[in-house]
Design an enzyme around this catalytic site. Structure first.
Site, PDB file in Angstrom:
ATOM      1  N   TRP A 351       0.836  -1.214   0.000  1.00 56.62           N
ATOM      2  CA  TRP A 351       0.000   0.000   0.000  1.00 56.62           C
ATOM      3  C   TRP A 351       0.868   1.259   0.000  1.00 56.62           C
ATOM      4  CZ3 TRP A 351      -1.565   3.026   4.771  1.00 56.62           C
ATOM      5  CH2 TRP A 351      -0.609   2.902   5.780  1.00 56.62           C
ATOM      6  N   ASP A 352       2.158   1.077   0.284  1.00 59.34           N
ATOM      7  CA  ASP A 352       3.108   2.197   0.256  1.00 59.34           C
ATOM      8  C   ASP A 352       2.928   2.987  -1.038  1.00 59.34           C
ATOM      9  OD1 ASP A 352       3.942   0.093   1.940  1.00 59.34           O
ATOM     10  OD2 ASP A 352       6.021   0.749   1.916  1.00 59.34           O
ATOM     11  N   GLU A 478       0.732  -2.093  12.599  1.00 52.25           N
ATOM     12  CA  GLU A 478       0.984  -3.538  12.662  1.00 52.25           C
ATOM     13  C   GLU A 478       1.287  -4.045  14.075  1.00 52.25           C
ATOM     14  OE1 GLU A 478       3.861  -4.539   9.643  1.00 52.25           O
ATOM     15  OE2 GLU A 478       2.431  -4.133   8.033  1.00 52.25           O
ATOM     16  N   LYS A 590       2.907   0.917  15.976  1.00 52.13           N
ATOM     17  CA  LYS A 590       4.113   0.890  15.143  1.00 52.13           C
ATOM     18  C   LYS A 590       4.165   2.162  14.287  1.00 52.13           C
ATOM     19  CE  LYS A 590       6.329  -2.061  11.653  1.00 52.13           C
ATOM     20  NZ  LYS A 590       6.127  -3.169  10.719  1.00 52.13           N
ATOM     21  N   GLN A 591       2.965   2.612  13.849  1.00 50.60           N
ATOM     22  CA  GLN A 591       2.917   3.712  12.880  1.00 50.60           C
ATOM     23  C   GLN A 591       1.554   4.394  12.928  1.00 50.60           C
ATOM     24  OE1 GLN A 591       3.008   0.063  10.396  1.00 50.60           O
ATOM     25  NE2 GLN A 591       2.622   1.534   8.762  1.00 50.60           N
TER      26      GLN A 591
HETATM   27  C1  BGC Z   1       5.049  -1.302   7.554  1.00 49.55           C
HETATM   28  C2  BGC Z   1       4.012  -1.424   6.460  1.00 49.55           C
HETATM   29  C3  BGC Z   1       4.679  -1.253   5.116  1.00 49.55           C
HETATM   30  C4  BGC Z   1       5.825  -2.222   4.953  1.00 49.55           C
HETATM   31  C5  BGC Z   1       6.599  -2.011   3.669  1.00 49.55           C
HETATM   32  C6  BGC Z   1       6.152  -2.308   7.305  1.00 49.55           C
HETATM   33  O1  BGC Z   1       7.151  -2.138   8.264  1.00 49.55           O
HETATM   34  O2  BGC Z   1       4.486  -1.543   8.814  1.00 49.55           O
HETATM   35  O3  BGC Z   1       3.021  -0.445   6.643  1.00 49.55           O
HETATM   36  O4  BGC Z   1       3.757  -1.461   4.100  1.00 49.55           O
HETATM   37  O5  BGC Z   1       6.732  -2.043   6.029  1.00 49.55           O
HETATM   38  O6  BGC Z   1       7.173  -0.756   3.633  1.00 49.55           O
END
Ligand code: BGC
Length: 767
Positions: A351-352, A478, A590-591
């Site tokens: 999804w990035d 996550e 985490k984010q």
């Molecule tokens: C993040 C995800 C991301 C992935 C790839 C993970 O560490 O939590 O949101 O899509 O990295 O960049």
């Protein structure tokens, strides 16, 4: 200023890091910044050449494999090594690890599209030589990777010998201790052809499972007084040797042409040879000129200027340059989490793309954004199949991570469960439409994607007590997995559903024929559209009355708070030190999650809810994912938290240049690079694109003198310049446009500058 990334440490401590930072690419082909002459046995280095989407499949081993777990995973491959050139001065082999390095500097030229290395070296026998390496991956002939080496004797007249190799015996990198890198499965390519013919080195490899093939056809040239040439092939490589007369400076150039079966069909070698024939009279300098032209054009729209901070200026230019180097520009490729700079995340698309990177291209190079959307469309069938495997009778569930469509995520709680990716893709189609008004795409791919993703929400959610609820999914954060009613997912699904209805009604009015075609193709029934509308209108968006915030999900606030203040520094990122279940039991992020939803869909909530939520979640966010800082920065701008906006921006803008996450060696953090641009344009610039048009709310951090960027919007090119005392909009191309400036309507006139002074006065002038 700040067009060059320079690395001049002579101690060679940061080999891996600099290989990623100085990597080169053009969206199709990428090469890490390795040394042509190689290393010592024990040096830590990842020698890598990658083609976007060129992959093999590896088996996923599960202790217990349950229904619907993917059996295999795609993995981008390190392909044929065309980088190697050994250099001998007399009998001594040039190596930075022997003798004495008297001078050393490497740099990446972001305005000119090449990397170079200057070295003054004293050999163990005392011979002093200057070496100048330049390399580029062509933006205009996508298959080409060229290296140019000039060797100049300082105190000797020994012969100089170049031994150039093209090696098909290559493997991927593995690290068994890091889940973000693959373990096992390192050797995936077999050499199927090795030849030296018509003065060209030819090596062809085939992937073990996918049978995809790659070829490297290499031409070389020397400029020297006199030389002796020889070639030699082994089972897996071709070597060419030029022994050149000493005394004078000599130059060696290598042109590698990479072809693969995805783009070039079966006639790989023939195409490689044809490319070499076409380039026969091309010199390295001609390629450099073409790079410059291409980049002049790119930067004329994409550049962002920060006056008053050279480091951050370097950060934003580096981000934009790496985005350009990484983004797929053909129908087979997208943009992977690490671009083409390393093997982290196995070359997968996440999804990035939609939430962090596509917006940059959308507002500056919309044709590239369109290609990314079409790539998603090309895997719609896989997404529909995946939805069936997941038990849904209708709809499309896009894979959490993939290259050509199949789900490649082995850990479902933080993988497949992130259903929001389908809404994210829908969101980016909608944004694309609002920016470009591309009716053609709306009537075709966009309508179909929106219908199929809307169907998914009906499948996964359900009405209860008058509310539409979505259970057992994972939002962006996550560290909180498999929850009911994740705010981000629900609000994005709502948008997806509402727009599916809108597009359906629009087609009903404007293009009934096309609608009937789509209805037939998707077997859409009338009641489905009513269901979408009902679900959108009644979507449950969790809200906590006491805290006056949007709850991240149904159970988040009932969990214990993680004590981040007392967590030792060495325990970060938490995912490498705690079992997932431990993390899931706490309020810890985490984010950005809810805060990201508030950025993407700000009109869903009041500013108070947005502010309270920001304050609440910020305290619990680790930013262990590089996708986080920028979102907190953008929302800090919106909320007027100026210091925070600036400091989050600093973390984002130099995340890789300063190796803030410590893992840049595995590849660059591409989403964060997109986030750097977003922090400026959506953060400091306040850009939002909505149905009522374009809005901006620029402000300038106090230690900067100025900020400038350009935007493409509905066939216009707008320049925005922000200074401490005034803001200047210039409508460079296109018709007059009314925008929203800090909440008020503002007419931008074609070919004119609109200057808004701090005291509110306004001036217009011709440009
Ligand atoms: C993040 C995800 C991301 C992935 C790839 C993970 O560490 O939590 O949101 O899509 O990295 O960049």
């Amino acid at each position: 200023m700040a067009w060059k990334v320079i690395k001049s440490e002579k101690d060679l401590k940061n080999l891996l890091l600099n290989e990623s930072l100085l990597s080169l690419g053009n969206g199709y082909l990428g090469v890490r910044g390795n040394f042509e002459e190689g290393y010592t046995e024990d040096a830590k280095t990842i020698r890598g050449t990658y083609l976007n989407a060129f992959h093999d499949e590896t088996e996923i081993k599960y202790g217990e494999r349950l229904h619907g777990f993917p059996l295999t995973q795609q993995k981008v491959l390190n392909v044929i090594d065309g980088q190697s050139v050994d250099i001998y001065i007399g009998d001594e082999r040039f190596s930075l690890f022997e003798g004495e390095v008297l001078e050393f500097e490497r740099s990446l030229h972001m305005d000119r599209g090449f990397a170079e290395r200057f070295i003054r070296w004293r050999s163990p026998e005392g011979l002093e030589t200057k070496l100048h390496f330049r390399r580029l991956v062509s933006f205009t002939v996508k298959e080409l990777f060229a290296i140019n080496i000039r060797v100049e004797p300082v105190n000797h007249s020994e012969p100089v010998t170049f031994v150039s190799t093209v090696d098909g015996d290559v493997s991927n990198y593995v690290d068994v201790n890091d889940p973000r890198l693959a373990s096992g499965h390192s050797k995936r390519l077999n050499v199927t052809d090795v030849r030296h013919e018509h003065g060209l080195s030819i090596v062809r490899d085939m992937a073990m499972i996918t049978n995809l093939e790659v070829a490297c056809v290499t031409a070389t040239a020397v400029e020297a007084g006199a030389y002796i040439f020889a070639s030699h092939s082994t089972d897996t490589s071709v070597q060419e040797t030029y022994e050149c007369e000493g005394g004078e400076a000599v130059t060696f150039t290598k042109f590698n042409a990479y072809t693969d079966t995805l783009r070039h069909g079966n006639a790989l070698v023939e195409t490689g040879i044809a490319i070499q024939n076409l380039q026969r009279d091309t010199k390295f300098n001609d390629l450099l000129r073409a790079q410059r032209e291409y980049l002049d054009h790119f930067w004329s729209v994409s550049d962002v200027e920060i006056d008053g901070d050279a480091e951050l200026q370097e950060g934003i230019r580096f981000s934009l340059y790496q985005l350009l180097q990484s983004v797929g520009k053909d129908p087979f490729s997208n943009i992977s989490a690490k671009g083409l700079s390393g093997e982290g995340y196995e070359g997968h698309y996440f999804w990035d793309t939609e939430i962090y990177m596509l917006p940059v291209f959308l507002m500056t190079q919309p044709a590239i954004a369109k290609n990314l959307l079409l790539h998603r469309y090309s895997i719609l069938e896989n997404a529909k199949m995946r939805a069936r495997v997941m038990g849904h009778e209708k709809g499309a569930l896009f894979p959490w991570r993939t290259i050509t469509g199949p789900e490649s995520s082995a850990y479902f709680p933080a993988g497949t469960a992130q259903y929001h990716i389908s809404a994210d893709i829908a969101y980016s189609y909608i944004q694309y439409y609002l920016v470009t008004k591309d009716e053609e795409l709306l009537r075709n791919e966009m309508a179909e994607v929106l219908f199929e993703t809307a169907r998914l929400w009906i499948e996964v959610g359900h009405m209860q007590d008058g509310q539409f609820r979505i259970d057992s999914v994972t939002g962006p954060d996550e560290y909180t997995c498999i929850v009911n009613n994740n705010y981000y997912t629900n609000v994005m699904a709502k948008h997806n559903l509402a727009w599916a209805v809108k597009v359906y009604r629009y087609l009903e009015r404007e293009d009934d024929k096309q609608l009937r075609k789509l209805e037939k193709k998707t077997r859409l029934e009338k009641h489905e559209v009513t269901d979408w509308q009902e679900a959108a209108e009644n979507m449950f968006l969790p809200y906590d009355e006491k805290l006056k915030i949007n709850e991240q999900d149904d159970s988040f606030l009932r969990k214990k708070r993680w004590d981040l203040g007392n967590t030792p520094k060495e325990k970060f990122p938490l995912l490498l030190h705690y079992h997932p279940l431990t993390l899931y039991r706490y309020q810890v992020l985490k984010q950005a999650d809810t805060v990201l939803a508030h950025f993407l869909l700000e009109d869903e909530e009041s500013i108070e809810t947005i502010r309270n939520s920001y304050d609440y979640y910020e305290e619990l966010t680790t930013h262990d994912s590089s996708l986080s800082y920028c979102v907190y920065g953008i929302m800090a701008s919106k909320l007027g938290y100026k210091d925070k906006a600036y400091s989050y921006f600093k973390e984002t803008a130099r995340l890789d240049l300063d190796n803030i996450h410590g893992n840049t060696k595995d590849g660059l953090h591409m989403a964060s690079m997109g986030g750097t641009w977003l922090s400026i344009v959506s953060g400091f610039g306040g850009l939002r694109v909505k149905e009522d048009g374009l809005s901006l709310a620029p402000w300038l951090p106090e230690n900067w003198n100025g900020l400038g960027f350009r935007l493409r919007f509905q066939d216009r090119l707008i320049k925005v310049r922000v200074e401490q005392n005034r803001i200047i909009y210039t409508l460079i191309e296109g018709k007059d446009l009314t925008i929203t400036h800090h909440g008020r309507e503002l007419l931008l006139e074609s070919g004119r500058e609109t200057v808004i002074h701090r005291n509110g006065s306004m001036q217009k002038a011709l440009i």
